[in-house]
Design a protein around this motif. Sequence first.
Motif, mmCIF file in Angstrom:
data_model
loop_
_atom_site.group_PDB
_atom_site.id
_atom_site.type_symbol
_atom_site.label_atom_id
_atom_site.label_comp_id
_atom_site.label_asym_id
_atom_site.label_seq_id
_atom_site.Cartn_x
_atom_site.Cartn_y
_atom_site.Cartn_z
ATOM 1 N N ALA A 59 0.837 -1.205 0.000
ATOM 2 C CA ALA A 59 0.000 0.000 0.000
ATOM 3 C C ALA A 59 0.871 1.254 0.000
ATOM 4 O O ALA A 59 0.591 2.215 -0.727
ATOM 5 C CB ALA A 59 -0.936 0.000 1.201
ATOM 6 N N GLU A 60 1.924 1.252 0.798
ATOM 7 C CA GLU A 60 2.830 2.406 0.851
ATOM 8 C C GLU A 60 3.558 2.582 -0.485
ATOM 9 O O GLU A 60 3.723 3.700 -0.967
ATOM 10 C CB GLU A 60 3.854 2.239 1.977
ATOM 11 C CG GLU A 60 3.255 2.307 3.371
ATOM 12 C CD GLU A 60 4.235 1.860 4.460
ATOM 13 O OE1 GLU A 60 4.089 2.333 5.592
ATOM 14 O OE2 GLU A 60 5.139 1.038 4.167
ATOM 15 N N LEU A 61 3.967 1.476 -1.081
ATOM 16 C CA LEU A 61 4.667 1.526 -2.365
ATOM 17 C C LEU A 61 3.753 2.104 -3.444
ATOM 18 O O LEU A 61 4.164 2.962 -4.236
ATOM 19 C CB LEU A 61 5.154 0.132 -2.761
ATOM 20 C CG LEU A 61 5.967 0.055 -4.045
ATOM 21 C CD1 LEU A 61 7.230 0.895 -3.955
ATOM 22 C CD2 LEU A 61 6.315 -1.397 -4.345
ATOM 23 N N SER A 62 2.502 1.663 -3.464
ATOM 24 C CA SER A 62 1.524 2.178 -4.416
ATOM 25 C C SER A 62 1.369 3.687 -4.248
ATOM 26 O O SER A 62 1.336 4.444 -5.230
ATOM 27 C CB SER A 62 0.179 1.477 -4.201
ATOM 28 O OG SER A 62 -0.812 2.052 -5.011
ATOM 29 N N TYR A 63 1.303 4.150 -2.999
ATOM 30 C CA TYR A 63 1.192 5.579 -2.702
ATOM 31 C C TYR A 63 2.436 6.332 -3.182
ATOM 32 O O TYR A 63 2.332 7.397 -3.799
ATOM 33 C CB TYR A 63 0.990 5.776 -1.198
ATOM 34 C CG TYR A 63 0.970 7.228 -0.774
ATOM 35 C CD1 TYR A 63 -0.195 7.976 -0.883
ATOM 36 C CD2 TYR A 63 2.114 7.847 -0.284
ATOM 37 C CE1 TYR A 63 -0.221 9.303 -0.509
ATOM 38 C CE2 TYR A 63 2.099 9.170 0.095
ATOM 39 C CZ TYR A 63 0.928 9.904 -0.022
ATOM 40 O OH TYR A 63 0.915 11.225 0.342
ATOM 41 N N MET A 64 3.609 5.790 -2.921
ATOM 42 C CA MET A 64 4.849 6.449 -3.319
ATOM 43 C C MET A 64 4.916 6.587 -4.849
ATOM 44 O O MET A 64 5.272 7.640 -5.369
ATOM 45 C CB MET A 64 6.072 5.679 -2.812
ATOM 46 C CG MET A 64 6.202 5.632 -1.301
ATOM 47 S SD MET A 64 6.334 7.236 -0.508
ATOM 48 C CE MET A 64 7.989 7.718 -1.002
ATOM 49 N N LEU A 65 4.554 5.515 -5.562
ATOM 50 C CA LEU A 65 4.596 5.530 -7.026
ATOM 51 C C LEU A 65 3.507 6.426 -7.621
ATOM 52 O O LEU A 65 3.692 7.017 -8.679
ATOM 53 C CB LEU A 65 4.461 4.112 -7.577
ATOM 54 C CG LEU A 65 5.635 3.178 -7.281
ATOM 55 C CD1 LEU A 65 5.279 1.745 -7.661
ATOM 56 C CD2 LEU A 65 6.897 3.629 -8.001
ATOM 57 N N GLY A 66 2.360 6.526 -6.943
ATOM 58 C CA GLY A 66 1.236 7.293 -7.470
ATOM 59 C C GLY A 66 1.186 8.738 -7.023
ATOM 60 O O GLY A 66 0.494 9.555 -7.644
ATOM 61 N N VAL A 67 1.915 9.074 -5.935
ATOM 62 C CA VAL A 67 1.846 10.434 -5.395
ATOM 63 C C VAL A 67 3.216 11.092 -5.310
ATOM 64 O O VAL A 67 3.460 12.143 -5.902
ATOM 65 C CB VAL A 67 1.156 10.453 -4.000
ATOM 66 C CG1 VAL A 67 1.157 11.860 -3.419
ATOM 67 C CG2 VAL A 67 -0.251 9.906 -4.080
ATOM 68 N N GLN A 68 4.118 10.482 -4.574
ATOM 69 C CA GLN A 68 5.403 11.141 -4.313
ATOM 70 C C GLN A 68 6.278 11.242 -5.553
ATOM 71 O O GLN A 68 6.897 12.285 -5.790
ATOM 72 C CB GLN A 68 6.153 10.409 -3.182
ATOM 73 C CG GLN A 68 5.436 10.465 -1.851
ATOM 74 C CD GLN A 68 5.167 11.884 -1.371
ATOM 75 O OE1 GLN A 68 5.974 12.779 -1.548
ATOM 76 N NE2 GLN A 68 4.014 12.087 -0.762
ATOM 77 N N CYS A 69 6.347 10.183 -6.342
ATOM 78 C CA CYS A 69 7.186 10.231 -7.557
ATOM 79 C C CYS A 69 6.661 11.255 -8.566
ATOM 80 O O CYS A 69 7.432 12.106 -9.036
ATOM 81 C CB CYS A 69 7.314 8.842 -8.170
ATOM 82 S SG CYS A 69 8.248 7.682 -7.125
ATOM 83 N N PRO A 70 5.354 11.236 -8.907
ATOM 84 C CA PRO A 70 4.881 12.258 -9.845
ATOM 85 C C PRO A 70 4.993 13.679 -9.283
ATOM 86 O O PRO A 70 5.214 14.624 -10.038
ATOM 87 C CB PRO A 70 3.421 11.889 -10.119
ATOM 88 C CG PRO A 70 3.109 10.703 -9.330
ATOM 89 C CD PRO A 70 4.335 10.227 -8.639
ATOM 90 N N THR A 71 4.868 13.825 -7.972
ATOM 91 C CA THR A 71 5.035 15.144 -7.359
ATOM 92 C C THR A 71 6.464 15.650 -7.574
ATOM 93 O O THR A 71 6.679 16.838 -7.824
ATOM 94 C CB THR A 71 4.687 15.094 -5.858
ATOM 95 O OG1 THR A 71 3.298 14.737 -5.718
ATOM 96 C CG2 THR A 71 4.932 16.426 -5.176
#
Length: 161
Positions: free
Chosen positions: A90-102
Amino acid sequence: MSEAPEQAFVIQKIYTKDISFESPNTPELFATEFQPALAMDLNVESKHLEGDIYHVILRVTATTKVEDKTAFLCEVEQAGIFTLAGFNDAELSYMLGVQCPTALFPYARETVSDLVARGGFPQLLLEPVNFEAIYHQHMQQAQADAETNAEANTAANATQQ
């Protein structure tokens, strides 16, 4: 008692993967009053490369029209290679979907602005994007779709019996 693995978020590389700029109705459009209508489309793709290394692409497409004519179409694929370690699914999905594009968006925004100016049009500064809100909306839609599919499968199984 075992310790939780240490989490790491490291940007290995940020680069422009693909650029496209088209202004199909110039130079005629330059002779008109420029009252543009902007449509922006965002897309995030990610893939696992190896170990804790991931590749993320943020695709930004900006289409500007004046009345019914396309003034310009600008597409930028801003990419990055990231190390993401110690995260659960779940954290990885968040990182790939939010933090990386940010992390990628400011670079894509600057590239779009530069391309539009080089195309002879007034500067275009894209508004900041709340990738967290988009991510949560996407997750809610996926959950709603899964529930709808589960209900449809339950109904189909009931009619077969």
